[in-house]
Enzyme design. Structure first.
Site, PDB file in Angstrom:
ATOM      1  N   GLU A 300       0.794  -1.220   0.000  1.00  0.00           N
ATOM      2  CA  GLU A 300       0.000   0.000   0.000  1.00  0.00           C
ATOM      3  C   GLU A 300       0.826   1.270   0.000  1.00  0.00           C
ATOM      4  O   GLU A 300       0.435   2.272   0.633  1.00  0.00           O
ATOM      5  CB  GLU A 300      -0.928  -0.010   1.213  1.00  0.00           C
ATOM      6  CG  GLU A 300      -0.233   0.002   2.576  1.00  0.00           C
ATOM      7  CD  GLU A 300       0.101  -1.356   3.143  1.00  0.00           C
ATOM      8  OE1 GLU A 300       0.354  -1.455   4.359  1.00  0.00           O
ATOM      9  OE2 GLU A 300       0.117  -2.344   2.378  1.00  0.00           O
ATOM     10  N   HIS A 324      -8.314  -3.619  -1.290  1.00  0.00           N
ATOM     11  CA  HIS A 324      -7.610  -3.760  -0.014  1.00  0.00           C
ATOM     12  C   HIS A 324      -6.497  -2.719   0.093  1.00  0.00           C
ATOM     13  O   HIS A 324      -6.385  -2.014   1.112  1.00  0.00           O
ATOM     14  CB  HIS A 324      -7.026  -5.167   0.092  1.00  0.00           C
ATOM     15  CG  HIS A 324      -6.324  -5.447   1.383  1.00  0.00           C
ATOM     16  ND1 HIS A 324      -6.956  -6.006   2.466  1.00  0.00           N
ATOM     17  CD2 HIS A 324      -5.038  -5.226   1.775  1.00  0.00           C
ATOM     18  CE1 HIS A 324      -6.106  -6.122   3.469  1.00  0.00           C
ATOM     19  NE2 HIS A 324      -4.920  -5.657   3.071  1.00  0.00           N
ATOM     20  N   GLU A 325      -5.680  -2.604  -0.945  1.00  0.00           N
ATOM     21  CA  GLU A 325      -4.564  -1.649  -0.886  1.00  0.00           C
ATOM     22  C   GLU A 325      -5.075  -0.219  -0.859  1.00  0.00           C
ATOM     23  O   GLU A 325      -4.484   0.651  -0.188  1.00  0.00           O
ATOM     24  CB  GLU A 325      -3.620  -1.870  -2.065  1.00  0.00           C
ATOM     25  CG  GLU A 325      -3.096  -3.292  -2.213  1.00  0.00           C
ATOM     26  CD  GLU A 325      -2.519  -3.879  -0.937  1.00  0.00           C
ATOM     27  OE1 GLU A 325      -2.007  -3.112  -0.095  1.00  0.00           O
ATOM     28  OE2 GLU A 325      -2.596  -5.109  -0.769  1.00  0.00           O
ATOM     29  N   HIS A 328      -6.052   0.796   2.579  1.00  0.00           N
ATOM     30  CA  HIS A 328      -4.894   1.128   3.413  1.00  0.00           C
ATOM     31  C   HIS A 328      -4.593   2.632   3.407  1.00  0.00           C
ATOM     32  O   HIS A 328      -3.888   3.121   4.299  1.00  0.00           O
ATOM     33  CB  HIS A 328      -3.661   0.376   2.937  1.00  0.00           C
ATOM     34  CG  HIS A 328      -3.425  -0.927   3.626  1.00  0.00           C
ATOM     35  ND1 HIS A 328      -3.296  -1.029   4.987  1.00  0.00           N
ATOM     36  CD2 HIS A 328      -3.273  -2.188   3.129  1.00  0.00           C
ATOM     37  CE1 HIS A 328      -3.081  -2.305   5.316  1.00  0.00           C
ATOM     38  NE2 HIS A 328      -3.065  -3.019   4.214  1.00  0.00           N
ATOM     39  N   GLU A 347      -4.119  -4.197   9.381  1.00  0.00           N
ATOM     40  CA  GLU A 347      -4.693  -5.163   8.446  1.00  0.00           C
ATOM     41  C   GLU A 347      -6.134  -5.567   8.764  1.00  0.00           C
ATOM     42  O   GLU A 347      -6.916  -5.838   7.850  1.00  0.00           O
ATOM     43  CB  GLU A 347      -3.805  -6.403   8.375  1.00  0.00           C
ATOM     44  CG  GLU A 347      -2.436  -6.142   7.766  1.00  0.00           C
ATOM     45  CD  GLU A 347      -2.484  -5.635   6.328  1.00  0.00           C
ATOM     46  OE1 GLU A 347      -3.567  -5.678   5.706  1.00  0.00           O
ATOM     47  OE2 GLU A 347      -1.436  -5.189   5.836  1.00  0.00           O
ATOM     48  N   ASP A 402       7.373 -10.311  10.667  1.00  0.00           N
ATOM     49  CA  ASP A 402       6.625 -11.077   9.668  1.00  0.00           C
ATOM     50  C   ASP A 402       5.862 -12.229  10.296  1.00  0.00           C
ATOM     51  O   ASP A 402       4.908 -12.744   9.699  1.00  0.00           O
ATOM     52  CB  ASP A 402       7.573 -11.624   8.596  1.00  0.00           C
ATOM     53  CG  ASP A 402       8.030 -10.547   7.629  1.00  0.00           C
ATOM     54  OD1 ASP A 402       7.602  -9.390   7.795  1.00  0.00           O
ATOM     55  OD2 ASP A 402       8.817 -10.857   6.715  1.00  0.00           O
ATOM     56  N   TYR A 410      -5.353 -10.123   9.769  1.00  0.00           N
ATOM     57  CA  TYR A 410      -6.251  -9.735   8.689  1.00  0.00           C
ATOM     58  C   TYR A 410      -7.702 -10.103   8.998  1.00  0.00           C
ATOM     59  O   TYR A 410      -8.590  -9.236   9.033  1.00  0.00           O
ATOM     60  CB  TYR A 410      -5.833 -10.415   7.387  1.00  0.00           C
ATOM     61  CG  TYR A 410      -4.553  -9.909   6.777  1.00  0.00           C
ATOM     62  CD1 TYR A 410      -4.567  -9.083   5.655  1.00  0.00           C
ATOM     63  CD2 TYR A 410      -3.316 -10.269   7.294  1.00  0.00           C
ATOM     64  CE1 TYR A 410      -3.392  -8.632   5.067  1.00  0.00           C
ATOM     65  CE2 TYR A 410      -2.136  -9.812   6.728  1.00  0.00           C
ATOM     66  CZ  TYR A 410      -2.172  -8.997   5.619  1.00  0.00           C
ATOM     67  OH  TYR A 410      -1.015  -8.543   5.049  1.00  0.00           O
TER      68      TYR A 410
END
Length: 631
Positions: A300, A324-325, A328, A347, A402, A410
């Site tokens: 994003e 979705h992006e 953001h 998220e 990560d 999400y």
């Protein structure tokens, strides 16, 4: 402690004000403003309470032969009275010197390096002025920077792109690499004259300046403060196509027309997003379609979403990723998790927002399918996670951020918002969420601050509503609370009926599948029996062409089914899929499934030897762990 936090709060407010004019939203008021100070970011060496970076100015040359970016980063900072040093994050950078505004050398020290965090770069604060300039160069193995050979691109030209999330910006920019330390930036990027540079900033498409023989320089500026993981650069043989007045697509010449056709609904998504939760505050919204090794579906980066070519299905069936992006731009870019322990604030909000956009653009039934698929994936992922990793609020001390990038952040996060919507009513919830984005625009956010805002606004005067939602069970409890909603999809019920018919002996050609969307096909495959005979798999593939489909989501689901049944005829399709794209969402699960069986292990090893050189570090690092590869 009180004085330290007060200074930090002041610096955050100053950073928000740098956005200028009515772009800067008022700080949260009342109860929410007094609660929940910002925590220490365990993934950064920075000491922002002493000195904090507010602006980054880059002047870099891109050398495709040496695979290095080299030049200078001039950092503007704000320091507490009496502060003597500023601490930056660096990883695998060669520091050639640090200077003050007059060009005089400053004392500096690169501390002991950690494999995950890199090292602290501690610099003497100059006696006068508010800038320091770091002269440096990157490593050819810089984790954030992927250098692609001509044969790895559609155009046959070399390509470079960066991917800073979560803590990789420090491998190409020496700055305070923490999501809670927002920074404005500008850049001058010099590249070979046959290539074009674009960034997550204003200036894309502007005329470059000749910079000596065989080179040209592109200039960029972003005057709205962002977390450093959103500073992004790409260089390649790129062309632009306009979609609307403030939207467009960048891609390699052979890809740009199909990309522009695929993203024709972006304007409608923009309109829906603004109608829901307020104005888009970033100016333009463009999409850059990257070469196939890009490790994520999308990133994003402000003004310029980086996207994988695997969403170019030809029928616009996978463009919810763009929604979705785009979402953001509010949740993540505008209001950002202060540390990676609260990644769900980025998220979870975005996944909920994405579904609302798709409901407006494509209708409730389409949105129901997306939500149902997410719930299925979430239920599956929860079974493989430790209980502590099933919480929305995480504790990632000593771990790679990560590790928190999974379905909990999400999809559990989105379900939490859906639960609040159903409990409060859509009208009241939408009013709260729109106000949340306004109250905290261009500011970092923590779970505690979010809870304070909920108590001061959505739950205010209504303890019964708070009890019904039970936010603590969602935030700090494992699994899904009992009040988690489950969306029923009529379209999926029909797909399930066809899967049952196939399992009962109906030939694939006789199934009622005409006009199915990608999502119905995915649910159909999820609904098939776990064990299928080779003849059943062969009949499915012959009827529907799963092994050859250009729809990456359907092909991925088919290959997972084939691996689960050790179906040898699908291996050539599997090998082509794994060697032609590097999206971690697809690559990692397929290698994990292969590695789980004696049948699959040698296949995984053979394919990975060929595929690994073309993967981004983010993807290869994950697969290395699964296959026990020592790079």
């Amino acid at each position: 402690m009180i004085a330290r936090l007060s200074l930090f709060a002041l610096l955050v407010t100053l950073a928000a004000c740098r956005t200028g004019g009515d772009e800067a939203a008022p700080a949260a008021s009342g109860e929410a403003a007094e609660q929940a100070p910002l925590p220490t970011d365990v993934h950064s060496y920075a000491k922002p309470e002493e000195a904090r970076v507010t602006h980054v100015a880059l002047d870099l040359d891109a050398d495709f032969d040496l695979k290095e970016l080299s030049g200078m980063a001039t950092l503007t900072f704000e320091a507490a009275e009496g502060a003597e040093e500023i601490v930056l994050d660096v990883r695998d950078l060669t520091i050639e010197g640090v200077m003050d505004a007059s060009g005089d050398s400053l004392a500096y020290e690169v501390g002991e390096s950690d494999p995950l965090l890199g090292a602290p770069l501690t610099v003497q604060i100059p006696e006068s002025g508010e800038t320091i300039t770091v002269r440096y160069r990157t490593s050819p193995e810089a984790a954030a920077v992927q250098w692609l050979r001509p044969e790895q691109t559609a155009s046959g030209q070399p390509f470079l792109f960066t991917q800073g999330q979560a803590i990789l910006t420090r491998t190409w920019v020496p700055t305070q690499d923490s999501p809670g330390i927002r920074q404005t930036y500008e850049a001058e990027i010099t590249v070979p004259e046959s290539l074009t540079a674009v960034m997550s900033a204003e200036g894309n498409g502007d005329d470059p300046v000749a910079s000596g023989e065989g080179a040209r320089t592109f200039g960029f500026e972003l005057d709205k403060a962002v977390p450093p993981y959103l500073i992004a650069l790409a260089i390649g043989d790129l062309e632009f196509r306009e979609i609307g007045e403030r939207t467009g697509v960048w891609a390699e010449p052979t890809v740009v027309e199909s990309a522009a056709s695929e993203f024709v609904d972006v304007d409608a998504m923009m309109d829906a997003a603004e109608e829901l939760y307020g104005p888009y505050r970033w100016g333009r919204y463009d999409v850059l379609v990257l070469p196939a090794s890009f490790p994520f579906g999308g990133m994003e980066n402000p003004l310029l979403t980086f996207a994988t070519p695997t969403i170019l299905a030809g029928d616009r069936s996978l463009v919810s990723l763009v929604a979705h992006e785009l979402a953001h731009s509010w949740s993540g870019n505008l209001v950002t998790n202060a540390t990676w322990d609260d990644f769900w604030i980025n998220e979870g909000f975005t996944s909920y927002f994405e579904n609302r956009i798709m409901e407006e653009v494509s209708g409730p039934e389409y949105a129901q399918m997306l939500e149902s698929l997410s719930r299925t994936g979430l239920d599956e992922e929860i079974t493989g996670l430790d209980e502590a990793d099933q919480h929305l609020r995480l504790n990632l001390v000593g771990r790679d951020p990560d590790d928190g990038m999974n379905a909990i952040a999400y999809d559990k996060g989105a379900l939490f918002l859906r639960t609040m919507e159903e409990a409060a009513g859509r009208e009241a919830f939408d009013a709260w969420l729109r106000g949340y984005f306004d109250r905290h625009a261009f500011q970092p956010m923590t779970t505690d601050r979010l809870l304070a805002d909920l108590d001061a606004n959505l739950f205010k005067g209504n303890p019964a509503l708070r009890d019904e939602v039970n936010p603590e069970a969602w935030i700090d409890g494992p699994g899904l609370p009992a009040n988690a909603p489950r969306v029923e999809s009529a379209a999926f019920a029909r797909a399930e009926a066809q899967a049952e018919a196939f399992a009962s002996g109906t030939a694939p050609g006789e199934l009622e599948t005409e006009g199915w969307s990608t999502h119905e096909w995915l649910h159909f495959m999820q609904s098939l029996p776990g064990e299928l005979k080779p003849v059943q798999l062969a009949n499915l593939d012959e009827a529907f062409g799963f092994s050859d489909t250009g729809n990456s989501e359907i092909r991925f689901a088919w290959l997972k089914t084939a691996i689960a049944n050790e179906y040898d005829p699908a291996v050539p399709s599997l090998e082509l899929f794994l060697t032609s794209q590097g999206r971690r969402k697809f690559v990692l699960p397929l290698f994990r499934d292969l590695a789980a069986s004696e049948w699959g292990k040698p296949i995984a090893d053979r394919i990975y030897r060929a595929a690994r050189p073309g993967y981004h570090f983010i993807t290869s690092d994950s697969v290395d762990d699964v296959l026990g590869v020592n790079a």
